[in-house]
Write an enzyme that holds these catalytic residues in place. Structure first.
Site, PDB file in Angstrom:
ATOM      1  N   SER A   1      48.199  25.749  48.388  1.00 38.48           N
ATOM      2  CA  SER A   1      48.817  24.419  48.396  1.00 38.48           C
ATOM      3  C   SER A   1      47.894  23.344  48.977  1.00 38.48           C
ATOM      4  O   SER A   1      48.165  22.153  48.854  1.00 38.48           O
ATOM      5  CB  SER A   1      50.128  24.451  49.197  1.00 38.48           C
ATOM      6  OG  SER A   1      49.853  24.737  50.549  1.00 38.48           O
TER       7      SER A   1
ATOM      8  N   GLN B   1      45.234  20.919  46.274  1.00 35.22           N
ATOM      9  CA  GLN B   1      45.639  19.679  45.596  1.00 35.22           C
ATOM     10  C   GLN B   1      44.862  18.478  46.160  1.00 35.22           C
ATOM     11  O   GLN B   1      44.689  17.479  45.494  1.00 35.22           O
ATOM     12  CB  GLN B   1      47.163  19.509  45.774  1.00 35.22           C
ATOM     13  CG  GLN B   1      47.733  18.142  45.412  1.00 35.22           C
ATOM     14  CD  GLN B   1      48.228  17.404  46.645  1.00 35.22           C
ATOM     15  OE1 GLN B   1      47.853  17.751  47.766  1.00 35.22           O
ATOM     16  NE2 GLN B   1      49.059  16.404  46.447  1.00 35.22           N
TER      17      GLN B   1
ATOM     18  N   ASP C   1      46.733  16.156  61.680  1.00 33.04           N
ATOM     19  CA  ASP C   1      47.953  15.825  60.943  1.00 33.04           C
ATOM     20  C   ASP C   1      49.175  15.793  61.859  1.00 33.04           C
ATOM     21  O   ASP C   1      50.292  15.924  61.395  1.00 33.04           O
ATOM     22  CB  ASP C   1      48.170  16.843  59.813  1.00 33.04           C
ATOM     23  CG  ASP C   1      48.401  18.240  60.352  1.00 33.04           C
ATOM     24  OD1 ASP C   1      48.249  18.445  61.579  1.00 33.04           O
ATOM     25  OD2 ASP C   1      48.750  19.131  59.565  1.00 33.04           O
TER      26      ASP C   1
ATOM     27  N   CYS D   1      52.976  16.469  55.703  1.00 34.42           N
ATOM     28  CA  CYS D   1      52.671  16.600  54.271  1.00 34.42           C
ATOM     29  C   CYS D   1      53.411  17.779  53.660  1.00 34.42           C
ATOM     30  O   CYS D   1      53.844  17.734  52.511  1.00 34.42           O
ATOM     31  CB  CYS D   1      51.181  16.818  54.065  1.00 34.42           C
ATOM     32  SG  CYS D   1      50.185  15.415  54.542  1.00 34.42           S
TER      33      CYS D   1
END
Ligand SMILES: [Zn+2]
Length: 249
Positions: A66, A69, A127, A186
């Site tokens: 994942s 991307q 993040d 995210c």
């Protein structure tokens, strides 16, 4: 600089604002990148390609399908491997002359202090808010420039906190820790792939100018991008005299 370096960095050397002197400063510089995801990937690749002498990568995570991307430093073949080792391999493939230190760990405050103090600039490509505030505190303590970036959904932001300059506002002046709204991740909300590339690349650009001694950039200003309507805005900010992080320093 040897002939290979003159050829490799020729397009930088041709720039009046960089020149041989600026490129030499970049070659001697040591930087720390925290987070090798969507922001850290393009930042690390551009900074390695540009010849930053030593780049330390710090991230405890491993590569997942994942991630691909948007996290362009990683490949299918790296799935399951440490992100820092995956990114290091990609960086050395572009530029084997640079020194890359890969640290597969989540740095605690003491480790952050040591890492930040040994580098010329720090890129926050993390993040989560806890890491952002910890990096901000370490950069403030050691008076190291912090190049900050964030991206979620279609919204991105970037700024520079140059703590070498006295009276510089810190990340907490801009986004106070106690008033922080719920954290968006995210993994649950989504993020537009090229937006992370835009913000990470802005972080690389700000870092290179700072290392080359170009006194123009985002210091004291916040750049925000709405990638849905492609609106770019800038606003300036000042030190908060009541900031819980920097008001006593
Ligand atoms: Zn502050």
């Amino acid at each position: 600089m040897n002939d290979t370096q003159l050829q490799r960095y020729g397009r930088h050397i041709l720039l009046n604002e960089v020149g041989i002197e600026g490129q030499q400063r970049i070659l001697k510089a040591r930087i720390l990148i925290i987070g090798l995801g969507g922001l850290g990937s393009p930042a690390a690749l551009y900074l390695a390609a540009s010849g930053v002498g030593q780049i330390t990568l710090c991230d405890h995570d491993t590569v997942d399908l994942s991630n691909l991307q948007r996290q362009i430093a990683h490949r299918i073949s790296s799935i399951g491997l440490s992100k820092v080792l995956s990114a290091k391999a990609a960086m050395l493939e572009i530029n084997p002359d640079m020194d890359c230190i890969a640290l597969p760990l989540r740095a605690d405050s003491a480790q952050l202090d040591e890492l930040v103090s040994g580098n010329d600039a720090v890129l926050d490509c993390s993040d989560n808010f806890a890491t952002r505030y910890a990096i901000n505190r370490a950069c403030l303590t050691h008076r190291k420039p912090l190049i900050s970036g964030a991206a979620i959904l279609f919204s991105g932001q970037a700024s520079v906190f140059d703590f070498r300059q006295p009276g510089t506002a810190c990340y907490n002046c801009l986004f106070p820790e106690d008033s922080q709204s719920q954290e968006l991740r995210c993994a649950t909300t989504g993020v537009f792939s090229p937006l992370t590339g835009i913000i990470g690349t802005i972080q690389a650009a700000e870092t290179l100018k700072l290392l080359a001694g170009i006194d123009k950039g985002l210091s004291g200003r916040l750049l925000t991008i709405d990638a849905l309507n492609m609106n770019v805005r800038q606003s300036s900010f000042q030190k908060d005299p009541h900031c819980t992080t920097c008001s006593s320093k």
